[in-house]
Design an enzyme around this catalytic site. Structure first.
Site, PDB file in Angstrom:
ATOM      1  N   THR A 123      34.274  20.408  37.495  1.00 22.81           N
ATOM      2  CA  THR A 123      32.904  20.865  37.261  1.00 22.81           C
ATOM      3  C   THR A 123      32.123  19.911  36.360  1.00 22.81           C
ATOM      4  OG1 THR A 123      31.664  22.639  36.172  1.00 22.81           O
ATOM      5  CG2 THR A 123      33.872  22.288  35.377  1.00 22.81           C
ATOM      6  N   ASP A 124      30.810  19.980  36.452  1.00 19.17           N
ATOM      7  CA  ASP A 124      29.976  19.184  35.526  1.00 19.17           C
ATOM      8  C   ASP A 124      30.013  19.749  34.111  1.00 19.17           C
ATOM      9  OD1 ASP A 124      28.434  21.480  35.903  1.00 19.17           O
ATOM     10  OD2 ASP A 124      26.622  20.444  36.521  1.00 19.17           O
ATOM     11  N   GLU A 125      30.519  21.004  33.955  1.00 24.20           N
ATOM     12  CA  GLU A 125      30.492  21.626  32.622  1.00 24.20           C
ATOM     13  C   GLU A 125      31.397  20.907  31.626  1.00 24.20           C
ATOM     14  OE1 GLU A 125      30.461  25.808  32.276  1.00 24.20           O
ATOM     15  OE2 GLU A 125      29.284  26.095  34.092  1.00 24.20           O
ATOM     16  N   TYR A 175      36.003  28.274  29.454  1.00 19.16           N
ATOM     17  CA  TYR A 175      36.118  27.825  30.860  1.00 19.16           C
ATOM     18  C   TYR A 175      36.053  26.306  30.948  1.00 19.16           C
ATOM     19  CZ  TYR A 175      34.466  26.407  35.482  1.00 19.16           C
ATOM     20  OH  TYR A 175      34.310  25.737  36.677  1.00 19.16           O
ATOM     21  N   LYS A 222      38.875  23.489  32.079  1.00 20.79           N
ATOM     22  CA  LYS A 222      38.694  22.541  33.197  1.00 20.79           C
ATOM     23  C   LYS A 222      38.804  21.101  32.685  1.00 20.79           C
ATOM     24  CE  LYS A 222      37.759  23.266  36.994  1.00 20.79           C
ATOM     25  NZ  LYS A 222      38.610  23.546  38.204  1.00 20.79           N
TER      26      LYS A 222
HETATM   27  P1  NAD Z   1      36.024  31.487  42.691  1.00 22.08           P
HETATM   28  O1  NAD Z   1      36.227  32.191  41.391  1.00 22.08           O
HETATM   29  O2  NAD Z   1      35.050  32.020  43.660  1.00 22.08           O
HETATM   30  O3  NAD Z   1      37.420  31.380  43.463  1.00 22.08           O
HETATM   31  C1  NAD Z   1      38.599  31.024  42.824  1.00 22.08           C
HETATM   32  C2  NAD Z   1      39.758  31.283  43.768  1.00 22.08           C
HETATM   33  O4  NAD Z   1      40.972  30.916  43.075  1.00 22.08           O
HETATM   34  C3  NAD Z   1      39.918  32.761  44.157  1.00 22.08           C
HETATM   35  O5  NAD Z   1      40.191  32.873  45.525  1.00 22.08           O
HETATM   36  C4  NAD Z   1      41.098  33.240  43.329  1.00 22.08           C
HETATM   37  O6  NAD Z   1      41.828  34.284  43.954  1.00 22.08           O
HETATM   38  C5  NAD Z   1      41.925  31.962  43.223  1.00 22.08           C
HETATM   39  N1  NAD Z   1      42.792  31.969  42.039  1.00 22.08           N
HETATM   40  C6  NAD Z   1      42.435  32.274  40.760  1.00 22.08           C
HETATM   41  N2  NAD Z   1      43.531  32.217  39.960  1.00 22.08           N
HETATM   42  C7  NAD Z   1      44.575  31.846  40.755  1.00 22.08           C
HETATM   43  C8  NAD Z   1      45.944  31.607  40.516  1.00 22.08           C
HETATM   44  N3  NAD Z   1      46.479  31.747  39.294  1.00 22.08           N
HETATM   45  N4  NAD Z   1      46.715  31.219  41.541  1.00 22.08           N
HETATM   46  C9  NAD Z   1      46.202  31.077  42.787  1.00 22.08           C
HETATM   47  N5  NAD Z   1      44.910  31.316  43.075  1.00 22.08           N
HETATM   48  C10 NAD Z   1      44.106  31.690  42.072  1.00 22.08           C
HETATM   49  O7  NAD Z   1      35.702  29.984  42.303  1.00 22.08           O
HETATM   50  P2  NAD Z   1      34.726  28.954  42.998  1.00 22.08           P
HETATM   51  O8  NAD Z   1      33.369  29.162  42.485  1.00 22.08           O
HETATM   52  O9  NAD Z   1      34.976  28.954  44.444  1.00 22.08           O
HETATM   53  O10 NAD Z   1      35.277  27.590  42.362  1.00 22.08           O
HETATM   54  C11 NAD Z   1      36.335  26.871  42.981  1.00 22.08           C
HETATM   55  C12 NAD Z   1      36.627  25.626  42.164  1.00 22.08           C
HETATM   56  O11 NAD Z   1      35.470  24.815  42.076  1.00 22.08           O
HETATM   57  C13 NAD Z   1      37.041  25.924  40.726  1.00 22.08           C
HETATM   58  O12 NAD Z   1      38.037  25.007  40.370  1.00 22.08           O
HETATM   59  C14 NAD Z   1      35.777  25.683  39.922  1.00 22.08           C
HETATM   60  O13 NAD Z   1      36.088  25.272  38.604  1.00 22.08           O
HETATM   61  C15 NAD Z   1      35.143  24.563  40.714  1.00 22.08           C
HETATM   62  N6  NAD Z   1      33.681  24.496  40.645  1.00 22.08           N
HETATM   63  C16 NAD Z   1      32.913  25.591  40.907  1.00 22.08           C
HETATM   64  C17 NAD Z   1      31.527  25.487  40.884  1.00 22.08           C
HETATM   65  C18 NAD Z   1      30.638  26.654  41.196  1.00 22.08           C
HETATM   66  O14 NAD Z   1      29.425  26.551  41.031  1.00 22.08           O
HETATM   67  N7  NAD Z   1      31.150  27.782  41.657  1.00 22.08           N
HETATM   68  C19 NAD Z   1      30.933  24.258  40.581  1.00 22.08           C
HETATM   69  C20 NAD Z   1      31.755  23.154  40.296  1.00 22.08           C
HETATM   70  C21 NAD Z   1      33.122  23.286  40.349  1.00 22.08           C
HETATM   71  O1  DAU Z   2      27.954  23.889  36.616  1.00 26.71           O
HETATM   72  C1  DAU Z   2      29.030  24.247  37.419  1.00 26.71           C
HETATM   73  C2  DAU Z   2      29.478  25.651  37.054  1.00 26.71           C
HETATM   74  O2  DAU Z   2      28.489  26.533  37.572  1.00 26.71           O
HETATM   75  C3  DAU Z   2      30.854  26.007  37.617  1.00 26.71           C
HETATM   76  O3  DAU Z   2      31.815  25.166  37.050  1.00 26.71           O
HETATM   77  C4  DAU Z   2      31.189  27.468  37.300  1.00 26.71           C
HETATM   78  O4  DAU Z   2      32.418  27.820  37.905  1.00 26.71           O
HETATM   79  C5  DAU Z   2      30.083  28.340  37.872  1.00 26.71           C
HETATM   80  O5  DAU Z   2      30.320  29.693  37.514  1.00 26.71           O
HETATM   81  C6  DAU Z   2      28.714  27.904  37.331  1.00 26.71           C
HETATM   82  O6  DAU Z   2      28.618  28.172  35.922  1.00 26.71           O
HETATM   83  P1  DAU Z   2      27.287  28.765  35.261  1.00 26.71           P
HETATM   84  O7  DAU Z   2      27.642  29.430  33.995  1.00 26.71           O
HETATM   85  O8  DAU Z   2      26.217  27.733  35.211  1.00 26.71           O
HETATM   86  O9  DAU Z   2      26.880  29.836  36.414  1.00 26.71           O
HETATM   87  P2  DAU Z   2      26.300  31.320  36.305  1.00 26.71           P
HETATM   88  O10 DAU Z   2      25.865  31.723  37.666  1.00 26.71           O
HETATM   89  O11 DAU Z   2      27.197  32.225  35.544  1.00 26.71           O
HETATM   90  O12 DAU Z   2      24.983  31.106  35.409  1.00 26.71           O
HETATM   91  C7  DAU Z   2      23.948  30.226  35.829  1.00 26.71           C
HETATM   92  C8  DAU Z   2      22.885  30.244  34.732  1.00 26.71           C
HETATM   93  O13 DAU Z   2      22.270  31.542  34.707  1.00 26.71           O
HETATM   94  C9  DAU Z   2      23.433  30.044  33.324  1.00 26.71           C
HETATM   95  O14 DAU Z   2      22.493  29.313  32.549  1.00 26.71           O
HETATM   96  C10 DAU Z   2      23.593  31.447  32.777  1.00 26.71           C
HETATM   97  C11 DAU Z   2      22.450  32.193  33.439  1.00 26.71           C
HETATM   98  N1  DAU Z   2      22.699  33.625  33.711  1.00 26.71           N
HETATM   99  C12 DAU Z   2      23.852  33.974  34.361  1.00 26.71           C
HETATM  100  C13 DAU Z   2      24.132  35.299  34.634  1.00 26.71           C
HETATM  101  C14 DAU Z   2      25.413  35.698  35.327  1.00 26.71           C
HETATM  102  C15 DAU Z   2      21.757  34.574  33.353  1.00 26.71           C
HETATM  103  O15 DAU Z   2      20.702  34.239  32.779  1.00 26.71           O
HETATM  104  N2  DAU Z   2      22.040  35.889  33.629  1.00 26.71           N
HETATM  105  C16 DAU Z   2      23.189  36.300  34.241  1.00 26.71           C
HETATM  106  O16 DAU Z   2      23.380  37.527  34.432  1.00 26.71           O
END
Ligand code: NAD
Ligand code: DAU
Length: 350
Positions: free
Chosen positions: A132-134, A157, A161
């Site tokens: 992730t970019d985080e 988180y 990562k």
């Molecule tokens: P998600 O939470 O939707 O899905 C995660 C999946 O991993 C689920 O299917 C869950 O059952 C599985 N999982 C969790 N713990 C596990 C374990 N111990 N063993 C096996 N499986 C397990 O997540 P996502 O949003 O699809 O993100 C996927 C990947 O991409 C993550 O590594 C996340 O850090 C990265 N990522 C997400 C975002 C985003 O915006 N969602 C952005 C950048 C990177």
């Molecule tokens: O940047 C990549 C990341 O993006 C991934 O690595 C994470 O897995 C993914 O969850 C996401 O993280 P964020 O914290 O940015 O996503 P989220 O949707 O939780 O929040 C997006 C923005 O909105 C953040 O600034 C927090 C804000 N927010 C979020 C929620 C859930 C609100 O203002 N209200 C809310 O209820």
């Protein structure tokens, strides 16, 4: 070319799009989806590929060393695309250990087994770690994260990562393991669990509930349509240089409040509600502790070296996303039941 590819976390949001893409685009590959099915994992996401012969699901918890060992012994994958993770920042604030267990220990278990399985024969092997970019921390009003930006994670988180990214590079440097990393910005699109901002707001607009905006709503994120991320993962997995990282982003920054306004306006139009109706649901709530002000990705390395660019504008992607949720309200309400309700009450109604 025949090949076995292990995809972890394939029942989650991004993982299901990666699995579906690989199963369909690469009929010569055997795709193993290993997922422990936490609250975020949902096999419904994979209904359209579950009967295709090159797809296999294994319920495996990656933090279980023995289970990961058995998985590698059984399938001996040549490629790994590692997505399984605890992914929600707010949950990491209340339960950091769960994030250490899956994101750090789980990643090290996979690296160890890949190392054992591959021995010294690294031809055609690759461990793609999806991150992730985080990990880069927070930007001020200007600047972009590049692949050389120093790591500075702030939430449990992002710290977990960042730690997993360091382990992946350490295995490349110490044992020569062939690895590649990608660090992506915020994804949105079909199948995202409604704890994240966009699907949470879609669900709440449908139900006439408040749209909780943390702090002043000026926090900024860079948004990418999930199918474009799946394509980037495909390209990086196949063509990325070993031990390199690639930033993946949408060239698309939005302040949270502006994004929610856009979402409200599109929802009003699609639901044939009066203009401005959904905006009335916006409610400013207590800020997220340690909330990073701004993320913005410089994805030009991926663009220049591997010719990837996002295919959709945000307005198009958001429109497609809303349409998907409107057509799949059963999916939305199913995943938003049970344990999710307890989480929601705890997060927003204290
Ligand atoms: P998600 O939470 O939707 O899905 C995660 C999946 O991993 C689920 O299917 C869950 O059952 C599985 N999982 C969790 N713990 C596990 C374990 N111990 N063993 C096996 N499986 C397990 O997540 P996502 O949003 O699809 O993100 C996927 C990947 O991409 C993550 O590594 C996340 O850090 C990265 N990522 C997400 C975002 C985003 O915006 N969602 C952005 C950048 C990177
Ligand atoms: O940047 C990549 C990341 O993006 C991934 O690595 C994470 O897995 C993914 O969850 C996401 O993280 P964020 O914290 O940015 O996503 P989220 O949707 O939780 O929040 C997006 C923005 O909105 C953040 O600034 C927090 C804000 N927010 C979020 C929620 C859930 C609100 O203002 N209200 C809310 O209820």
């Amino acid at each position: 070319m025949k090949k076995t590819v292990l995809i972890t976390g394939g029942a989650g949001f991004i993982g299901c799009h990666v699995v579906k893409r690989f199963v369909r685009q690469y009929p010569d590959y055997t795709i193993i989806n290993a997922d422990s099915l936490t609250y975020a994992g949902n096999l419904e996401n994979l209904r359209d590929v579950e009967n295709i012969s090159n797809y296999i699901f294994e319920k495996v918890d990656i933090s279980d060393e023995k289970a990961v060992q058995t998985l590698f012994q059984k399938y001996q994958p040549e490629g790994v695309i590692h997505l399984a993770a605890e992914s929600h920042v707010d949950r990491s604030i209340t339960d950091p250990l769960a994030f250490v267990k899956t994101n750090v220990l789980g990643t090290v278990n996979l690296l160890n087994e890949a190392k054992k399985c591959w021995g010294t024969d690294f031809s055609n092997k690759i461990f793609h770690h999806v991150s992730t970019d985080e990990v880069y921390g927070a930007l001020g009003d200007t600047g972009l994260f590049t692949e050389t930006t120093a790591y500075d994670p702030h939430s449990p988180y992002s710290a977990s990562k960042a730690s997993s990214d360091h382990f992946v590079r350490a295995y490349a440097d110490t044992y020569g393991l062939p690895v590649v990393l990608s660090n992506c910005s915020n994804n949105y699109g079909p199948n995202q669990f409604p704890e994240k901002l966009i699907p949470l707001c879609i669900l709440n607009i449908l139900e006439g509930k408040p749209l909780p905006i943390y702090g002043d709503g000026k926090y900024t994120r860079d948004w990418l349509y999930v199918i474009d991320h799946a394509e980037a993962i495909d390209i990086i997995f196949h063509k990325g240089k070993h031990r390199e990282s690639y930033n993946v982003g949408g060239f698309n920054e939005w302040k949270n409040i502006d994004l929610v306004h856009e979402l409200c306006d599109q929802m009003d139009l699609k639901l044939k509600r009066e203009a401005g109706d959904s905006r009335k649901l916006i409610t400013f709530v207590k800020d997220r502790p340690g909330h990073d002000l701004r993320y913005a990705i410089d994805a030009r390395k991926l663009e220049k070296e591997l010719a990837w660019r996002p295919s959709l504008t945000f307005e198009e992607g958001l429109s497609k996303t809303i349409d998907w949720y409107l057509e799949n309200q059963k999916w939305l309400r199913n995943v938003a039941s049970g344990a999710y309700r307890d989480y929601y009450d705890n997060q927003y109604n204290q």
